[in-house]
Design a protein around this motif. Structure first.
Motif, PDB file in Angstrom:
ATOM      1  N   ALA A 205      -0.310  -6.232  -2.113  1.00 16.30           N
ATOM      2  CA  ALA A 205       0.296  -6.685  -3.354  1.00 16.30           C
ATOM      3  C   ALA A 205      -0.325  -7.960  -3.898  1.00 16.30           C
ATOM      4  N   ALA A 206      -0.208  -8.104  -5.226  1.00 17.27           N
ATOM      5  CA  ALA A 206      -0.398  -9.415  -5.829  1.00 17.27           C
ATOM      6  C   ALA A 206       0.759 -10.298  -5.398  1.00 17.27           C
ATOM      7  N   VAL A 207       0.491 -11.579  -5.256  1.00 12.15           N
ATOM      8  CA  VAL A 207       1.557 -12.521  -4.893  1.00 12.15           C
ATOM      9  C   VAL A 207       1.614 -13.624  -5.937  1.00 12.15           C
ATOM     10  N   ASP A 253       6.217   4.624  -9.638  1.00 15.86           N
ATOM     11  CA  ASP A 253       4.801   4.310  -9.847  1.00 15.86           C
ATOM     12  C   ASP A 253       4.468   2.834  -9.664  1.00 15.86           C
ATOM     13  N   ASP A 254       5.447   1.965  -9.915  1.00 10.73           N
ATOM     14  CA  ASP A 254       5.158   0.547 -10.065  1.00 10.73           C
ATOM     15  C   ASP A 254       6.020  -0.315  -9.145  1.00 10.73           C
ATOM     16  N   LYS A 287      -1.069  -3.456 -12.059  1.00  6.39           N
ATOM     17  CA  LYS A 287      -1.073  -4.390 -13.195  1.00  6.39           C
ATOM     18  C   LYS A 287       0.146  -4.199 -14.086  1.00  6.39           C
ATOM     19  N   ALA A 288       0.589  -2.956 -14.256  1.00  5.33           N
ATOM     20  CA  ALA A 288       1.728  -2.710 -15.134  1.00  5.33           C
ATOM     21  C   ALA A 288       2.977  -3.412 -14.627  1.00  5.33           C
ATOM     22  N   THR A 325      -4.792  -6.534  -4.171  1.00  2.58           N
ATOM     23  CA  THR A 325      -5.910  -6.017  -3.377  1.00  2.58           C
ATOM     24  C   THR A 325      -6.074  -4.564  -3.766  1.00  2.58           C
ATOM     25  N   PHE A 326      -7.077  -4.282  -4.590  1.00  3.41           N
ATOM     26  CA  PHE A 326      -7.183  -3.007  -5.296  1.00  3.41           C
ATOM     27  C   PHE A 326      -8.485  -2.309  -4.932  1.00  3.41           C
ATOM     28  N   ASN A 327      -8.358  -1.180  -4.254  1.00  2.00           N
ATOM     29  CA  ASN A 327      -9.535  -0.402  -3.881  1.00  2.00           C
ATOM     30  C   ASN A 327     -10.018   0.420  -5.071  1.00  2.00           C
ATOM     31  N   ASP A 328     -11.217   0.132  -5.526  1.00  4.36           N
ATOM     32  CA  ASP A 328     -11.810   0.852  -6.646  1.00  4.36           C
ATOM     33  C   ASP A 328     -11.782   2.358  -6.385  1.00  4.36           C
TER      34      ASP A 328
END
Length: 421
Positions: A205-207, A253-254, A287-288, A325-328
């Motif tokens: 996650a974003a923190v 989803d979010d 991001k959403a 932490t986003f895996n392309d």
């Protein structure tokens, strides 16, 4: 340029990983016995640099305070692949009875504290040192460059300092030469040795920490109508903000989490205070959801404060902020066959995301990246009995590191094979 298929290279990597496994274990034991806190990893950096220099690599030290970066140039055109390991320990007192347990001490926020590699960064260093040794030995089979990034302060820089991946990016670690893709991994105390956990998209996650300061009007507790009560305002705010997640976020989803970690205000049972402070954290996996939290938090804070006749100030983010932490997606799809070929189909496990955070995300914000979990739990230990990360009993098996070495090496080689210039 070699025309051998990647699977032939994988056989060579396997043989070399077997050959150096005992060295990787020795490195890990040394590092575990000698942990250092964030931005203080001086001896750790020296140990890493000496190994990389012994391989004949071009080595740069004191990157982002105590980081180490080395470049392997194959001498042939091709992509630039970066491999990252974090190197700092934690202020934790180790309880494990090991011949190589840590009894190290350090200074944290002005206090003398015990230090332990309670999150497995010692294994990350050793695995990347091992991958570097194999890739140097296979230099003639490579095309392009490999940038080895040993990053300090993943656990967070000391108060008043910068550090970690964010500072490395600021200092240009992904430039000169420009990195095309970056790979990283984390040992897991809960996943079986021999397994690798992966997914595309948000993996951690974003923190976004936050602080809310609520100001009211002080009064005697016997006469609440004379007050503007910041405590009842805070109570309503805490409960209402939770409804952003439960009633505004599309949880299918979010996914998102809001946690209040501190509520400070008041000094006596019979005095309604003038001010209350709330401190907490937001975790989001895409991001959403993150954008929605940034819109909804000030709306909730302002609306509730107004309804209670109070004033409120929201600081978001508070003192730091990590991206997701986003895996392309494309890179993950490209590397999935490598994971399966390296670990075996039954051992490459599609995993759920976690709401912990990782500053590897700062690298992924700049270039496509893949971040994986590698199993470190002994096979005879029930997952429910495995000690958690960041605890005094944290333990991962040495046997888990060989797969990590092989993954880092094979991903590098396969990416180069698929992106020849």
């Amino acid at each position: 340029m070699s025309l051998l298929p990647s699977l032939c290279f994988a056989d060579t990597v396997d043989q070399m990983a077997d050959k150096i496994e005992s060295k990787v274990i020795q490195w890990r034991h040394h590092l575990h016995q000698n942990p250092e806190l964030s931005n203080r990893e001086v001896k750790t950096a020296k140990y890493i640099a000496e190994h990389l220099e012994s391989l004949g690599l071009e080595v740069q030290t004191e990157v982002a305070v105590t980081g180490v970066v080395a470049i392997l140039d194959s001498g042939k055109p091709g992509p630039v692949v970066a491999l990252r390991a974090d190197i700092d320990g934690l202020p934790v007192l180790e309880k494990n009875d090991l011949p190589w347990k840590s009894v190290a001490r350090g200074e944290y926020n002005g206090k003398d504290v015990p230090v332990m590699h309670a999150c497995g960064h010692d294994t990350h260093i050793a695995m990347l040192m091992g991958a570097a040794e194999i890739l140097v030995a296979m230099k003639d089979e490579l095309n392009g460059k490999v940038k080895f990034i040993f990053q300090p302060a993943e656990e967070g820089a000391p108060a008043g300092e910068e550090g970690g991946a964010e500072l490395m990016v600021k200092e240009g670690v992904l430039k000169n030469p420009d990195v095309d893709a970056i790979f990283g991994l984390h040992i897991s105390a809960l996943a079986d040795v021999g397994t690798v956990l992966y997914r595309e998209g948000g993996v951690m996650a974003a923190v976004d920490p936050f602080k809310i300061v609520i100001k009211g009007k002080q009064a005697h507790g016997a006469y609440p109508w004379l007050s503007v009560d910041p405590i009842t305002t805070a109570a309503q705010m805490i409960m209402s903000i939770q409804t952003i997640v439960s009633r505004e976020i599309r949880l299918l989803d979010d996914a998102a989490v809001v946690t209040f970690g501190a509520v400070n205000g008041g000094i006596r049972s019979n005095i309604i205070p003038e001010e209350v402070e709330l401190v907490g954290t937001i975790r989001t996996l895409n991001k959403a959801a993150r954008d929605h939290m940034y819109e909804a938090m000030p709306r909730k804070v302002k609306g509730i404060a107004n309804s209670m006749r109070a004033e409120a100030t929201l600081t978001l983010p508070l003192d730091y902020s990590y991206p997701i932490t986003f895996n392309d997606h494309d890179l993950m799809a490209t590397m999935l066959p490598t994971l399966i070929n390296t670990a075996g189909k039954e051992n490459a496990i599609y995993s759920k995301p976690v709401t912990g955070a990782e500053d590897f995300s700062f690298f992924q914000n700049e270039v496509p990246g893949v971040y994986l979990w590698v199993g470190g739990k002994p096979l005879d230990v029930d997952p429910k009995d495995a000690p958690a990360h960041h605890t005094p009993d944290f333990y991962v098996d040495d046997d888990g590191m060989k797969l990590g070495v092989r993954l880092l090496t094979n991903m590098t080689i396969d990416y180069m094979q698929k992106h020849q210039k």
